[in-house]
Design a protein around this motif. Structure first.
Motif, PDB file in Angstrom:
ATOM      1  N   ILE A  34     -30.514  44.509  -2.085  1.00 21.66           N
ATOM      2  CA  ILE A  34     -31.007  42.712  -1.641  1.00 21.66           C
ATOM      3  C   ILE A  34     -29.734  42.313  -2.348  1.00 21.66           C
ATOM      4  CG2 ILE A  34     -32.171  41.481  -2.276  1.00 21.66           C
ATOM      5  CD1 ILE A  34     -33.543  42.606  -0.658  1.00 21.66           C
ATOM      6  N   ARG A  35     -29.291  43.068  -3.805  1.00 24.28           N
ATOM      7  CA  ARG A  35     -28.409  42.282  -4.569  1.00 24.28           C
ATOM      8  C   ARG A  35     -27.614  42.002  -3.854  1.00 24.28           C
ATOM      9  NH1 ARG A  35     -29.268  45.319  -8.351  1.00 24.28           N
ATOM     10  NH2 ARG A  35     -27.346  46.674  -8.353  1.00 24.28           N
ATOM     11  N   ARG A  36     -26.818  43.038  -3.079  1.00 25.79           N
ATOM     12  CA  ARG A  36     -25.386  42.814  -2.278  1.00 25.79           C
ATOM     13  C   ARG A  36     -25.475  41.511  -0.997  1.00 25.79           C
ATOM     14  NH1 ARG A  36     -26.224  48.731  -1.707  1.00 25.79           N
ATOM     15  NH2 ARG A  36     -25.288  48.469   0.531  1.00 25.79           N
ATOM     16  N   LEU A  37     -26.410  42.057  -0.644  1.00 19.11           N
ATOM     17  CA  LEU A  37     -26.925  40.415   0.613  1.00 19.11           C
ATOM     18  C   LEU A  37     -26.469  39.121   0.240  1.00 19.11           C
ATOM     19  CD1 LEU A  37     -29.692  42.051   2.802  1.00 19.11           C
ATOM     20  CD2 LEU A  37     -27.430  41.574   3.130  1.00 19.11           C
ATOM     21  N   GLU A  38     -27.220  39.367  -0.962  1.00 16.90           N
ATOM     22  CA  GLU A  38     -27.788  37.777  -1.782  1.00 16.90           C
ATOM     23  C   GLU A  38     -26.133  37.742  -1.776  1.00 16.90           C
ATOM     24  OE1 GLU A  38     -30.944  37.724  -4.488  1.00 16.90           O
ATOM     25  OE2 GLU A  38     -32.406  37.594  -2.759  1.00 16.90           O
ATOM     26  N   ASP A  39     -25.297  38.656  -2.903  1.00 19.92           N
ATOM     27  CA  ASP A  39     -23.840  38.672  -3.519  1.00 19.92           C
ATOM     28  C   ASP A  39     -22.885  38.262  -2.294  1.00 19.92           C
ATOM     29  OD1 ASP A  39     -25.205  38.796  -6.039  1.00 19.92           O
ATOM     30  OD2 ASP A  39     -24.014  40.968  -5.962  1.00 19.92           O
ATOM     31  N   ALA A  40     -23.080  38.272  -1.080  1.00 18.20           N
ATOM     32  CA  ALA A  40     -22.470  38.134  -0.190  1.00 18.20           C
ATOM     33  C   ALA A  40     -23.026  36.700   0.675  1.00 18.20           C
ATOM     34  CB  ALA A  40     -22.494  39.120   1.143  1.00 18.20           C
ATOM     35  N   TRP A  86     -39.900  51.769   1.269  1.00 12.86           N
ATOM     36  CA  TRP A  86     -40.341  50.202   0.834  1.00 12.86           C
ATOM     37  C   TRP A  86     -39.741  49.290   2.219  1.00 12.86           C
ATOM     38  CZ3 TRP A  86     -43.480  51.260  -2.605  1.00 12.86           C
ATOM     39  CH2 TRP A  86     -43.620  52.852  -2.962  1.00 12.86           C
ATOM     40  N   LEU A  87     -40.124  48.309   2.051  1.00 17.39           N
ATOM     41  CA  LEU A  87     -39.899  47.296   2.925  1.00 17.39           C
ATOM     42  C   LEU A  87     -39.748  46.158   2.549  1.00 17.39           C
ATOM     43  CD1 LEU A  87     -41.246  46.658   5.885  1.00 17.39           C
ATOM     44  CD2 LEU A  87     -41.689  45.259   4.691  1.00 17.39           C
ATOM     45  N   ARG A  88     -38.616  45.362   3.082  1.00 16.86           N
ATOM     46  CA  ARG A  88     -38.818  44.003   2.198  1.00 16.86           C
ATOM     47  C   ARG A  88     -38.341  43.144   3.055  1.00 16.86           C
ATOM     48  NH1 ARG A  88     -36.980  41.686  -2.637  1.00 16.86           N
ATOM     49  NH2 ARG A  88     -37.839  39.524  -2.888  1.00 16.86           N
ATOM     50  N   TRP A  89     -39.126  41.750   3.554  1.00 18.28           N
ATOM     51  CA  TRP A  89     -38.923  41.299   4.710  1.00 18.28           C
ATOM     52  C   TRP A  89     -38.196  39.505   4.358  1.00 18.28           C
ATOM     53  CZ3 TRP A  89     -41.858  36.997   5.480  1.00 18.28           C
ATOM     54  CH2 TRP A  89     -43.081  36.415   4.309  1.00 18.28           C
ATOM     55  N   ALA A  92     -39.280  37.828  10.566  1.00 20.12           N
ATOM     56  CA  ALA A  92     -38.967  38.347   9.532  1.00 20.12           C
ATOM     57  C   ALA A  92     -37.190  39.388  10.141  1.00 20.12           C
ATOM     58  CB  ALA A  92     -39.701  38.501   8.788  1.00 20.12           C
ATOM     59  N   VAL A  93     -36.924  39.336   9.343  1.00 18.79           N
ATOM     60  CA  VAL A  93     -35.737  39.819   9.227  1.00 18.79           C
ATOM     61  C   VAL A  93     -36.719  41.076   8.360  1.00 18.79           C
ATOM     62  CG1 VAL A  93     -33.762  39.032  10.133  1.00 18.79           C
ATOM     63  CG2 VAL A  93     -34.700  39.201   7.592  1.00 18.79           C
ATOM     64  N   THR A 109     -42.583  28.119   7.310  1.00 19.64           N
ATOM     65  CA  THR A 109     -41.837  27.917   5.959  1.00 19.64           C
ATOM     66  C   THR A 109     -41.389  29.409   5.792  1.00 19.64           C
ATOM     67  OG1 THR A 109     -44.306  27.378   5.012  1.00 19.64           O
ATOM     68  CG2 THR A 109     -42.733  28.198   3.748  1.00 19.64           C
ATOM     69  N   THR A 110     -39.944  29.484   5.301  1.00 24.65           N
ATOM     70  CA  THR A 110     -39.590  30.522   4.526  1.00 24.65           C
ATOM     71  C   THR A 110     -40.233  31.288   3.783  1.00 24.65           C
ATOM     72  OG1 THR A 110     -36.689  29.693   5.917  1.00 24.65           O
ATOM     73  CG2 THR A 110     -37.465  31.442   4.672  1.00 24.65           C
ATOM     74  N   ASP A 111     -40.463  32.448   3.293  1.00 27.56           N
ATOM     75  CA  ASP A 111     -40.993  33.350   2.398  1.00 27.56           C
ATOM     76  C   ASP A 111     -40.083  34.402   2.489  1.00 27.56           C
ATOM     77  OD1 ASP A 111     -42.471  34.074   0.309  1.00 27.56           O
ATOM     78  OD2 ASP A 111     -44.471  33.605   1.568  1.00 27.56           O
ATOM     79  N   THR A 112     -40.510  35.952   1.231  1.00 24.20           N
ATOM     80  CA  THR A 112     -39.930  36.876   1.509  1.00 24.20           C
ATOM     81  C   THR A 112     -40.612  37.476   0.439  1.00 24.20           C
ATOM     82  OG1 THR A 112     -38.236  38.398   1.135  1.00 24.20           O
ATOM     83  CG2 THR A 112     -38.780  36.119  -0.702  1.00 24.20           C
ATOM     84  N   ASP A 113     -40.985  38.765   1.471  1.00 20.32           N
ATOM     85  CA  ASP A 113     -41.792  39.628  -0.117  1.00 20.32           C
ATOM     86  C   ASP A 113     -41.943  41.160   0.207  1.00 20.32           C
ATOM     87  OD1 ASP A 113     -44.626  39.921  -1.423  1.00 20.32           O
ATOM     88  OD2 ASP A 113     -45.539  38.290  -0.976  1.00 20.32           O
ATOM     89  N   THR A 114     -43.157  42.167   0.483  1.00 21.85           N
ATOM     90  CA  THR A 114     -42.905  43.261  -0.259  1.00 21.85           C
ATOM     91  C   THR A 114     -43.562  43.930   1.134  1.00 21.85           C
ATOM     92  OG1 THR A 114     -43.839  43.515  -2.109  1.00 21.85           O
ATOM     93  CG2 THR A 114     -42.045  43.627  -2.408  1.00 21.85           C
TER      94      THR A 114
END
Length: 249
Positions: free
Chosen positions: A103-109, A167-170, A88-89, A191-196
């Motif tokens: 995260i909001r900026r990345l998703e908006d981009a 704080w970590l988000r992947w 994961a990144v 499976t693509t996933d995301t968590d903390t």
């Protein structure tokens, strides 16, 4: 404001004072430099090791690569390798509030790029990308490079009496290995996933850390994670790919 953020502000105030104990070597060492986190870390994660052992695979060594700061200077980009379990990144931020903004900026981009790519050329030329993480973003030419670097690093200054915490988000590929009920053969699927999660370094030298990571797909909830720095490295370019993931409730 988090307690350790308040401590960071206090540290910066004391750092600017002249004379007395404020000029001692001990006080100087109290300033945290986020660049000390950059490098390669060996990772130990018992939960991931159980998955590897169950699959009968030795796999490659687990590691965390911390590359450098993002364009906005308020988060750190990294990449996590837990062979047989997760690739994961990773984004590391100094507070939950900052993490949410990044995260909001990345998703908006990402959304903007998708919209531009699907539009006609004349429409795409009129699209305006959001600030922060937009691809191709450049810092204003009027800002001195040294001033820019100092401003980015200062956002992560912390008091040495408190261990630096991130704080970590992947987001990435989870290697799930369910067992078929019909033929009892293992079937590999990604499976693509995301968590903390979070990381707490043992000190400002950032030689090692302890933390946790969660993964709903693997049924992990705050499983333990430890790391030891193998090599310190200079800041490296890293193409952060992040997109919205809508989880079923």
């Amino acid at each position: 404001m988090d307690d350790w953020q308040d401590a960071a502000l206090t540290t910066r105030h004391m750092h600017n004072r002249r004379g007395g104990q404020g000029t001692s070597g001990k006080q100087k060492n109290a300033i945290f430099d986020v660049r000390r986190t950059f490098g390669t870390y060996e990772i130990k994660c018992p939960a991931a090791e159980k998955i590897i052992a169950k699959a009968g695979n030795s796999g490659s060594s687990a590691k965390l690569e911390i590359y450098g700061l993002n364009a906005g200077g308020d988060a750190v980009h990294a990449e996590l390798f837990l062979p047989g379990a997760l690739h994961a990144v990773v984004i590391l931020a100094a507070s939950r509030k900052t993490m949410n903004a990044v995260i909001r900026r990345l998703e908006d981009a990402y959304t903007t790029k998708e919209r531009v790519d699907s539009a006609d050329d004349h429409v795409a030329a009129d699209e305006e990308e959001p600030e922060g993480e937009a691809h191709g973003e450049e810092q204003p030419e009027t800002e001195d490079e040294d001033d820019l670097q100092n401003r980015r690093v200062q956002q992560f200054e912390k008091n040495s009496f408190r261990s630096p915490k991130f704080w970590l988000r992947w987001q990435g590929q989870v290697t799930d290995q369910p067992r078929s009920q019909e033929d009892d053969q293992e079937v590999n699927s990604n499976t693509t996933d995301t968590d903390t999660g979070y990381l707490v370094f043992s000190g400002n030298s950032c030689d090692k850390f302890e933390g946790t990571i969660s993964c709903e797909t693997l049924d992990w909830r705050n499983v333990k994670l430890r790391g030891w720095k193998l090599t310190s490295k200079s800041e490296r370019d890293f193409a952060m790919a992040w997109h919205p993931i809508i989880k079923e409730t």
